[in-house]
Design a protein around this motif. Structure first.
Motif, PDB file in Angstrom:
ATOM      1  N   LYS A  12      35.594 121.866 -29.542  1.00  0.00           N
ATOM      2  CA  LYS A  12      36.802 121.464 -28.818  1.00  0.00           C
ATOM      3  C   LYS A  12      38.004 122.301 -29.261  1.00  0.00           C
ATOM      4  O   LYS A  12      38.813 122.729 -28.434  1.00  0.00           O
ATOM      5  CB  LYS A  12      37.095 119.980 -29.043  1.00  0.00           C
ATOM      6  N   LEU A  13      38.120 122.535 -30.579  1.00  0.00           N
ATOM      7  CA  LEU A  13      39.224 123.341 -31.094  1.00  0.00           C
ATOM      8  C   LEU A  13      39.134 124.771 -30.571  1.00  0.00           C
ATOM      9  O   LEU A  13      40.128 125.328 -30.096  1.00  0.00           O
ATOM     10  CB  LEU A  13      39.238 123.329 -32.628  1.00  0.00           C
ATOM     11  N   GLN A  19      41.829 128.207 -24.180  1.00  0.00           N
ATOM     12  CA  GLN A  19      42.622 127.777 -23.023  1.00  0.00           C
ATOM     13  C   GLN A  19      44.106 128.061 -23.229  1.00  0.00           C
ATOM     14  O   GLN A  19      44.813 128.369 -22.263  1.00  0.00           O
ATOM     15  CB  GLN A  19      42.403 126.290 -22.765  1.00  0.00           C
ATOM     16  N   LEU A  20      44.568 127.944 -24.458  1.00  0.00           N
ATOM     17  CA  LEU A  20      45.973 128.211 -24.758  1.00  0.00           C
ATOM     18  C   LEU A  20      46.272 129.709 -24.865  1.00  0.00           C
ATOM     19  O   LEU A  20      47.432 130.101 -24.941  1.00  0.00           O
ATOM     20  CB  LEU A  20      46.388 127.508 -26.058  1.00  0.00           C
ATOM     21  N   GLY A  21      45.224 130.515 -24.909  1.00  0.00           N
ATOM     22  CA  GLY A  21      45.423 131.952 -25.034  1.00  0.00           C
ATOM     23  C   GLY A  21      45.990 132.355 -26.381  1.00  0.00           C
ATOM     24  O   GLY A  21      46.738 133.330 -26.470  1.00  0.00           O
ATOM     25  N   LEU A  22      45.626 131.599 -27.418  1.00  0.00           N
ATOM     26  CA  LEU A  22      46.162 131.900 -28.746  1.00  0.00           C
ATOM     27  C   LEU A  22      45.554 133.188 -29.295  1.00  0.00           C
ATOM     28  O   LEU A  22      44.366 133.454 -29.109  1.00  0.00           O
ATOM     29  CB  LEU A  22      45.850 130.764 -29.722  1.00  0.00           C
ATOM     30  N   PRO A  23      46.372 133.971 -29.984  1.00  0.00           N
ATOM     31  CA  PRO A  23      45.816 135.138 -30.667  1.00  0.00           C
ATOM     32  C   PRO A  23      44.858 134.690 -31.766  1.00  0.00           C
ATOM     33  O   PRO A  23      44.848 133.531 -32.172  1.00  0.00           O
ATOM     34  CB  PRO A  23      47.050 135.817 -31.290  1.00  0.00           C
TER      35      PRO A  23
END
Length: 139
Positions: A12-13, A19-23
């Motif tokens: 999930k993480l 989905q957040l497009g985090l680097p």
């Protein structure tokens, strides 16, 4: 028709980060004797576009927050737990320095148990790849 297995918290993480497009998130590990080198690694990783998490306290340097030995020991336990949480959050681990102590060795083992890639500024200190003179793996 079989039902889909529920996602693990780790899955999930990872999905939420995608989905957040985090680097990519890098956690820095190593002895606090290398705090200067950790700051330099933070700078280099950040300018390469990565989110960096690292130790925030050096308990070997004097400070009022850990001047009492009993409180300092309790703080060390909490900080170790916090650092393991940082490892769970991260996508990879960067180990700083040419020395690996017991705490860092445990962090490396924990990261690898989670499937996190581990990089070293000094690959020769990798406890998995380091061999003794007789060819056996040092532990």
């Amino acid at each position: 028709m079989p039902s889909a297995q529920p996602l693990t918290p780790e899955e999930k993480l990872a999905d939420a980060k995608r989905q957040l497009g985090l680097p990519r998130i890098v956690v820095i590990c190593g002895s606090t004797r290398f705090m200067t080198e950790m700051a330099e690694a933070d700078l280099r990783e950040t300018t390469a576009g990565r989110i960096v998490v690292k130790p925030g306290c050096d308990l070997k340097s004097p400070h009022e927050l850990w001047s009492d030995p009993v409180e300092a020991e309790a703080l060390k336990v909490r900080l170790d737990d916090l650092h393991r949480a940082k490892i769970r959050l991260a996508d990879e681990v960067l180990v700083i320095g040419d020395y690996i102590g017991d705490s860092t060795r445990a962090e490396i083992a924990y990261a690898r148990s989670l499937g996190r890639p581990v990089r070293f500024t000094h690959p020769e200190v990798d406890p998995v790849s380091h061999k003794s003179d007789d060819g056996r793996r040092d532990t």
